[in-house]
Design a protein around this motif. Sequence first.
Motif, PDB file in Angstrom:
ATOM      1  N   PRO A   2       0.746  -1.405   0.400  1.00 24.64           N
ATOM      2  CA  PRO A   2      -0.046   0.263  -0.229  1.00 24.64           C
ATOM      3  C   PRO A   2       0.962   0.974   0.212  1.00 24.64           C
ATOM      4  O   PRO A   2      -0.019   2.013  -0.261  1.00 24.64           O
ATOM      5  N   LYS A   3       1.856   1.340  -0.103  1.00 24.76           N
ATOM      6  CA  LYS A   3       3.409   2.232   0.267  1.00 24.76           C
ATOM      7  C   LYS A   3       3.824   2.228  -0.931  1.00 24.76           C
ATOM      8  O   LYS A   3       4.798   2.808  -1.172  1.00 24.76           O
ATOM      9  N   VAL A   4       3.767   1.649  -1.710  1.00 33.41           N
ATOM     10  CA  VAL A   4       4.220   1.417  -2.546  1.00 33.41           C
ATOM     11  C   VAL A   4       4.531   2.774  -3.987  1.00 33.41           C
ATOM     12  O   VAL A   4       3.482   3.165  -4.023  1.00 33.41           O
ATOM     13  N   MET A   5       5.320   3.582  -4.771  1.00 35.80           N
ATOM     14  CA  MET A   5       5.727   4.261  -5.390  1.00 35.80           C
ATOM     15  C   MET A   5       6.633   4.096  -6.567  1.00 35.80           C
ATOM     16  O   MET A   5       8.002   3.457  -6.676  1.00 35.80           O
ATOM     17  N   PHE A   6       5.547   5.091  -7.504  1.00 34.76           N
ATOM     18  CA  PHE A   6       7.014   4.647  -9.003  1.00 34.76           C
ATOM     19  C   PHE A   6       7.402   5.887  -9.149  1.00 34.76           C
ATOM     20  O   PHE A   6       6.483   6.903  -9.328  1.00 34.76           O
ATOM     21  N   ASP A   7       8.474   5.654 -10.150  1.00 32.54           N
ATOM     22  CA  ASP A   7       9.463   7.326 -10.591  1.00 32.54           C
ATOM     23  C   ASP A   7       8.576   7.782 -12.078  1.00 32.54           C
ATOM     24  O   ASP A   7       9.118   6.486 -13.031  1.00 32.54           O
ATOM     25  N   GLU A   8       8.094   8.741 -12.215  1.00 30.18           N
ATOM     26  CA  GLU A   8       7.113   8.365 -13.450  1.00 30.18           C
ATOM     27  C   GLU A   8       8.232   8.898 -14.701  1.00 30.18           C
ATOM     28  O   GLU A   8       8.136   9.407 -15.322  1.00 30.18           O
ATOM     29  N   LYS A   9       9.839   8.892 -14.373  1.00 30.17           N
ATOM     30  CA  LYS A   9      10.790   9.145 -15.155  1.00 30.17           C
ATOM     31  C   LYS A   9      10.586   8.288 -16.190  1.00 30.17           C
ATOM     32  O   LYS A   9      11.268   8.108 -17.378  1.00 30.17           O
ATOM     33  N   ALA A  10      10.319   6.729 -16.008  1.00 32.23           N
ATOM     34  CA  ALA A  10      10.398   5.604 -16.371  1.00 32.23           C
ATOM     35  C   ALA A  10       9.405   6.105 -18.005  1.00 32.23           C
ATOM     36  O   ALA A  10       9.697   5.025 -19.060  1.00 32.23           O
ATOM     37  N   LEU A  11       8.777   6.144 -17.440  1.00 31.34           N
ATOM     38  CA  LEU A  11       7.421   6.789 -18.565  1.00 31.34           C
ATOM     39  C   LEU A  11       8.224   6.993 -19.981  1.00 31.34           C
ATOM     40  O   LEU A  11       7.811   5.897 -21.003  1.00 31.34           O
ATOM     41  N   PRO A  12       8.661   7.910 -20.510  1.00 33.95           N
ATOM     42  CA  PRO A  12       8.687   8.333 -21.385  1.00 33.95           C
ATOM     43  C   PRO A  12       9.366   6.889 -21.872  1.00 33.95           C
ATOM     44  O   PRO A  12       9.733   6.469 -23.299  1.00 33.95           O
ATOM     45  N   VAL A  13      10.800   6.506 -20.852  1.00 27.16           N
ATOM     46  CA  VAL A  13      11.493   5.520 -21.740  1.00 27.16           C
ATOM     47  C   VAL A  13      10.608   3.963 -22.192  1.00 27.16           C
ATOM     48  O   VAL A  13      11.118   3.305 -22.712  1.00 27.16           O
ATOM     49  N   GLY A  14       9.360   3.738 -20.999  1.00 27.61           N
ATOM     50  CA  GLY A  14       9.067   2.301 -21.348  1.00 27.61           C
ATOM     51  C   GLY A  14       8.320   3.147 -22.715  1.00 27.61           C
ATOM     52  O   GLY A  14       8.297   1.684 -23.860  1.00 27.61           O
ATOM     53  N   ALA A  15       7.659   3.482 -22.997  1.00 26.01           N
ATOM     54  CA  ALA A  15       7.034   4.477 -24.618  1.00 26.01           C
ATOM     55  C   ALA A  15       7.508   3.870 -25.238  1.00 26.01           C
ATOM     56  O   ALA A  15       7.555   3.539 -26.389  1.00 26.01           O
ATOM     57  N   ALA A  16       8.946   4.953 -25.561  1.00 26.26           N
ATOM     58  CA  ALA A  16       9.812   4.597 -26.483  1.00 26.26           C
ATOM     59  C   ALA A  16      10.331   3.033 -26.855  1.00 26.26           C
ATOM     60  O   ALA A  16      10.691   2.801 -28.222  1.00 26.26           O
ATOM     61  N   VAL A  17      10.639   2.070 -25.251  1.00 23.05           N
ATOM     62  CA  VAL A  17      11.003   0.773 -25.857  1.00 23.05           C
ATOM     63  C   VAL A  17      10.236   0.273 -26.328  1.00 23.05           C
ATOM     64  O   VAL A  17      10.336  -0.738 -27.219  1.00 23.05           O
ATOM     65  N   TYR A  18       8.548   0.549 -25.752  1.00 22.20           N
ATOM     66  CA  TYR A  18       7.246  -0.189 -27.100  1.00 22.20           C
ATOM     67  C   TYR A  18       7.562  -0.333 -28.711  1.00 22.20           C
ATOM     68  O   TYR A  18       7.599  -1.439 -28.903  1.00 22.20           O
ATOM     69  N   ALA A  19       7.560   1.344 -28.836  1.00 21.80           N
ATOM     70  CA  ALA A  19       7.873   1.669 -30.051  1.00 21.80           C
ATOM     71  C   ALA A  19       8.743   1.270 -31.042  1.00 21.80           C
ATOM     72  O   ALA A  19       8.538  -0.059 -32.184  1.00 21.80           O
ATOM     73  N   ASN A  20       9.884   1.871 -30.512  1.00 25.51           N
ATOM     74  CA  ASN A  20      11.415   1.025 -31.021  1.00 25.51           C
ATOM     75  C   ASN A  20      11.149  -0.579 -30.983  1.00 25.51           C
ATOM     76  O   ASN A  20      11.944  -1.176 -32.745  1.00 25.51           O
TER      77      ASN A  20
END
Length: 402
Positions: free
Chosen positions: A374-392
């Motif tokens: 219930p306290k987990v937090m995720f770093d939003e800096k990963a978002l563009p990396v994930g988008a680029a990895v998917y598309a690429n």
Amino acid sequence: MSLIESAMMLAPELIKHRRYFHQNAEVSDELPKTKAYVKKELEKLGLEVLELSKSSLVVNIKGDLPGKTFLLRGDMDALPLTELTDLEFKCEDPVMHACGHDFHTSMLLGAAKLLVENKDKIQGTVKLMFQEAEETLIGAKAMINEGLLENPKVDAAMMIHVFAGIPAPTGLIFYMVEGPASASSDWFDITIQGKGGHGAMPHQSVDPLIVMSKIHLGLSEINSREVGADKFLVITPCVLQGGTAGNIIPDTAFMQGTIRTFDKEVREFAKTRLTEIAEGIGKTYRCSVDVKLYRGCPSLINNKDVRATIVKATQGLLGPQAVIDASLIPEGGGGRMGGSEDFAFISELVPSTMLGLAANLPHADGKSYGQHHPKVMFDEKALPVGAAVYANAAIYWLTENK
Ligand SMILES: [Zn+2]
Ligand SMILES: [Zn+2]
């Protein structure tokens, strides 16, 4: 502009999407708000959106050049959990995106935009799968049953999962072992029917609680006495229920738990032995025992060729040092996921692979928490990396396999 630069430009938009999904978290296959939001965003890109099952969406992005079809999966469901973070966009309902699927949905929306902008580089079709009900392990199967892998026929597939609570810098990509890379999962319910009565006169009753205790111990011996040390098997009863008062022997007792393994044969063996042991102990002690196995999900099979191609593609995008073997991460599970992933159903039908994306965000006191906490937090800096990895990954695989 390179794909990664274009993705970085999308960061504010991806954060906006992610915070909307996070604040409006929904569970299983009931995702009305999430689905409406995703659909609107995809339509803004001029894409024709197909609705599958209860809350899932599919779009096909056709490239300017002919070729095969590559599938990208992003799951959209959250968990029935009360969030204990101080995030300003936390969900006020007892529902939480504690597995990071809000990231996956946003990343896949980002990939959709990148792919639409780069149609001239797509040699075939990229199919985007926005999936309901991953946590309940029923979404992927429901979509497959409604034709996900046809029209156009999917030739290969991939998914990304973000990870918190691991000692790895945000944006690091890690790949799992070849072959079974996530555990299979089966849930079990065991209902024990005894004969209730007065606590002072147990001999006039058949006590289902005694039988439940013996079954509990019996199940622990499947792993310790019947399966070799080289095989991974977990059989965990997580619910033991029975009784209402200190002077009443209950009529029934109930157990529930889960079976996890990476091996198909061990999985079948565990299910058979669990049933035999529970029924056998019941018979010995005059109870009838009903065993129900359900929510079955196989292991995700990491295909050798797709895995190699996608790792190469991602190393080309981010640099070789940013893409590593998951077994090198101290808490990387030796390169396998102990949890289950219902993308496994797709990996059984088409060659598939998965990548992990590090996205841990510690609290102010320096503490970090893992998925489903219930306290987990995720770093939003990963978002563009994930988008680029998917598309690429999609563009690269289609080019390599034209
Ligand atoms: Zn999860
Ligand atoms: Zn998950």
